[in-house]
Design a protein around this motif. Structure first.
Motif, short mmCIF file in Angstrom:
data_model
loop_
_atom_site.label_atom_id
_atom_site.label_comp_id
_atom_site.label_asym_id
_atom_site.label_seq_id
_atom_site.Cartn_x
_atom_site.Cartn_y
_atom_site.Cartn_z
N ALA A 1 0.95 -1.32 -0.08
CA ALA A 1 -0.06 0.11 -0.13
C ALA A 1 0.66 1.24 -0.07
N THR A 2 1.83 1.26 0.85
CA THR A 2 2.63 2.44 0.85
C THR A 2 3.30 2.78 -0.28
N TYR A 3 3.68 1.74 -0.80
CA TYR A 3 4.45 1.98 -2.30
C TYR A 3 3.40 2.75 -3.30
N TRP A 4 2.26 1.97 -3.72
CA TRP A 4 1.47 2.23 -4.56
C TRP A 4 0.86 3.77 -4.18
N LYS A 5 0.68 4.15 -2.92
CA LYS A 5 0.22 5.45 -2.38
C LYS A 5 1.04 6.59 -2.81
N SER A 6 2.29 6.06 -2.66
CA SER A 6 3.42 7.17 -2.80
C SER A 6 3.53 7.51 -4.29
N LEU A 7 3.56 6.43 -5.00
CA LEU A 7 3.50 6.86 -6.52
C LEU A 7 2.03 7.14 -6.83
N ALA A 8 1.11 6.83 -6.21
CA ALA A 8 -0.34 7.87 -6.90
C ALA A 8 -0.02 9.22 -6.43
N ASN A 9 0.27 9.53 -5.30
CA ASN A 9 0.53 10.91 -4.68
C ASN A 9 1.50 11.90 -5.51
N GLU A 10 2.38 10.99 -6.11
CA GLU A 10 3.30 11.75 -6.95
C GLU A 10 2.92 12.02 -8.53
N GLY A 11 1.86 11.49 -8.87
CA GLY A 11 1.05 11.87 -10.01
C GLY A 11 1.28 10.95 -11.31
N HIS A 12 1.70 9.76 -10.82
CA HIS A 12 1.87 8.83 -11.94
C HIS A 12 0.49 8.06 -12.29
N ALA A 13 0.28 7.45 -13.57
CA ALA A 13 -0.92 7.03 -14.06
C ALA A 13 -0.87 5.61 -13.66
N PHE A 14 -2.19 5.10 -13.47
CA PHE A 14 -2.46 3.64 -13.19
C PHE A 14 -3.53 2.88 -13.94
N GLY A 15 -3.15 1.69 -14.46
CA GLY A 15 -4.33 0.97 -15.28
C GLY A 15 -4.34 -0.30 -14.76
N THR A 16 -5.50 -1.18 -15.40
CA THR A 16 -5.69 -2.63 -14.63
C THR A 16 -4.95 -3.46 -15.58
N HIS A 17 -4.27 -4.76 -14.86
CA HIS A 17 -3.69 -5.60 -15.69
C HIS A 17 -4.26 -6.98 -15.51
N THR A 18 -5.51 -6.90 -15.13
CA THR A 18 -6.23 -8.00 -14.55
C THR A 18 -5.94 -8.25 -13.23
N PHE A 19 -6.68 -8.64 -12.49
CA PHE A 19 -6.38 -9.08 -10.79
C PHE A 19 -5.28 -10.31 -10.91
N ASP A 20 -5.92 -11.18 -11.53
CA ASP A 20 -5.04 -12.40 -11.55
C ASP A 20 -4.12 -12.71 -12.44
N HIS A 21 -3.70 -11.72 -13.27
CA HIS A 21 -2.79 -11.78 -14.53
C HIS A 21 -3.61 -12.80 -15.27
N VAL A 22 -4.47 -12.55 -16.02
CA VAL A 22 -5.21 -13.53 -16.72
C VAL A 22 -4.95 -13.58 -18.19
N TYR A 23 -4.59 -14.57 -18.72
CA TYR A 23 -4.09 -14.63 -20.12
C TYR A 23 -5.42 -14.88 -21.08
N VAL A 24 -5.43 -14.50 -22.17
CA VAL A 24 -6.44 -14.88 -23.01
C VAL A 24 -6.01 -16.19 -23.71
N VAL A 25 -6.98 -17.05 -24.09
CA VAL A 25 -6.83 -18.35 -24.88
C VAL A 25 -7.06 -18.09 -26.38
N ASN A 26 -8.53 -18.03 -26.36
CA ASN A 26 -9.08 -17.71 -27.63
C ASN A 26 -10.55 -17.30 -27.31
N ASP A 27 -10.89 -16.83 -28.28
CA ASP A 27 -12.42 -16.44 -28.42
C ASP A 27 -13.49 -17.57 -28.93
N LEU A 28 -14.59 -17.75 -28.34
CA LEU A 28 -15.73 -18.51 -28.96
C LEU A 28 -16.69 -17.81 -29.62
N ALA A 29 -17.42 -18.66 -30.40
CA ALA A 29 -18.30 -18.19 -31.55
C ALA A 29 -19.28 -17.31 -30.79
N ASP A 30 -19.66 -17.70 -29.62
CA ASP A 30 -20.95 -17.02 -28.89
C ASP A 30 -20.62 -15.76 -28.38
#
Length: 266
Positions: free
Chosen positions: A88-117
């Motif tokens: 928490a301290t690490y991420w909070k300090s970076l957030a307070n310094e003005g860096h940007a953040f995005g999601t990388h999926t919580f469990d680092h979820v790889y896509v395998v393939n699409d289904l027709a439906d």
């Protein structure tokens, strides 16, 4: 009647004016003012083993640079996970310094393939379903993206930017639609912006990777590295991050977060 000043006075005036102009083109943070930048590069970092996390933060601070981070709850060298309360301290300090953040999926979820439906076959790397192939709806994938946002808010008091990056950078049509349906814009990286920190250090040495990036990065390119990689024996960041930033600065390059990128501005 006009007064003609000696030539040396004129020269002195030019030198003073030049000094003032150069001084005004440098911000209080020490960076070249964006108005006179020759080019802008967008540094991005994905979570990983977190072995280089503090070094990245310190280097960015020393250069007064803002970057963008994509977060997943990955196992770290400390035996915990990158979105545990310990971080928490690490991420909070970076957030307070003005860096940007995005999601990388919580469990680092790889896509395998699409289904027709319209559903998606995925494989989480971490979490209770790690290593299993699962079939998700678009809504389930959205919930996975949102899990990072919820945890980040708990840890830092800040919300993520509406950005995401698929693990491995792998996209499918259904996956892209899923991200867009819940308000996230996908962020890839430029071919020249691939650090190579996942590659074998025996086959791709740090000097070779550094030269490739410095030679080929161009204005507007997005660069990507990790906050630590388990597989590479010779870590990329300790040897290459500082000379990469310094080399680009010497070329007149500036740095910004994805919030300032033309494709991702709010």
């Amino acid at each position: 009647m006009s007064i003609q000043r000696p030539a040396q006075y004129l020269l002195e005036w030019v030198l003073v004016a030049s000094t003032l102009l150069n001084a005004s083109s440098v911000t209080a943070a020490g960076n070249v003012d964006p108005k006179v930048c020759k080019a802008t590069v967008y540094l991005t970092f994905d979570t990983g083993s977190q072995s280089q996390a503090q070094l990245v933060a310190n280097t960015l601070r020393q250069h007064h640079i803002k970057a963008s981070f994509f977060l997943a709850n990955e196992k770290t060298i400390n035996g915990d996970y990158s979105l545990d309360p310990n971080w928490a301290t690490y991420w909070k300090s970076l957030a307070n310094e003005g860096h940007a953040f995005g999601t990388h999926t919580f469990d680092h979820v790889y896509v395998v393939n699409d289904l027709a439906d319209g559903r998606i076959v995925v494989k989480p790397q971490f979490g209770a379903q790690a290593g299993k192939e699962l079939i998700w709806t678009s809504q389930q994938y959205c919930e996975e993206l949102h899990r990072v946002d919820e945890r980040f808010l708990q840890l830092t008091g800040h919300k993520l930017d509406p950005l995401w990056r698929a693990p491995g950078g792998k996209l499918t049509p259904n996956l892209l639609k899923a991200g867009e349906s819940c308000g996230y814009r996908h962020v890839a990286w430029a071919p020249a912006g691939f650090s190579g920190d996942e590659l074998s250090s025996e086959k791709f040495s740090n000097p070779v990777l550094l030269k490739r990036v410095l030679d080929h990065l161009r204005d507007g390119d997005i660069f990507m590295a990790h906050l630590g990689i388990w597989s590479r024996k010779q870590a990329w960041i300790p040897e290459n991050l500082e000379p990469l930033i310094t080399g680009l600065e010497q070329k007149g390059y500036c740095f910004a977060t994805l919030r300032e990128h033309p494709a991702y501005r709010k």
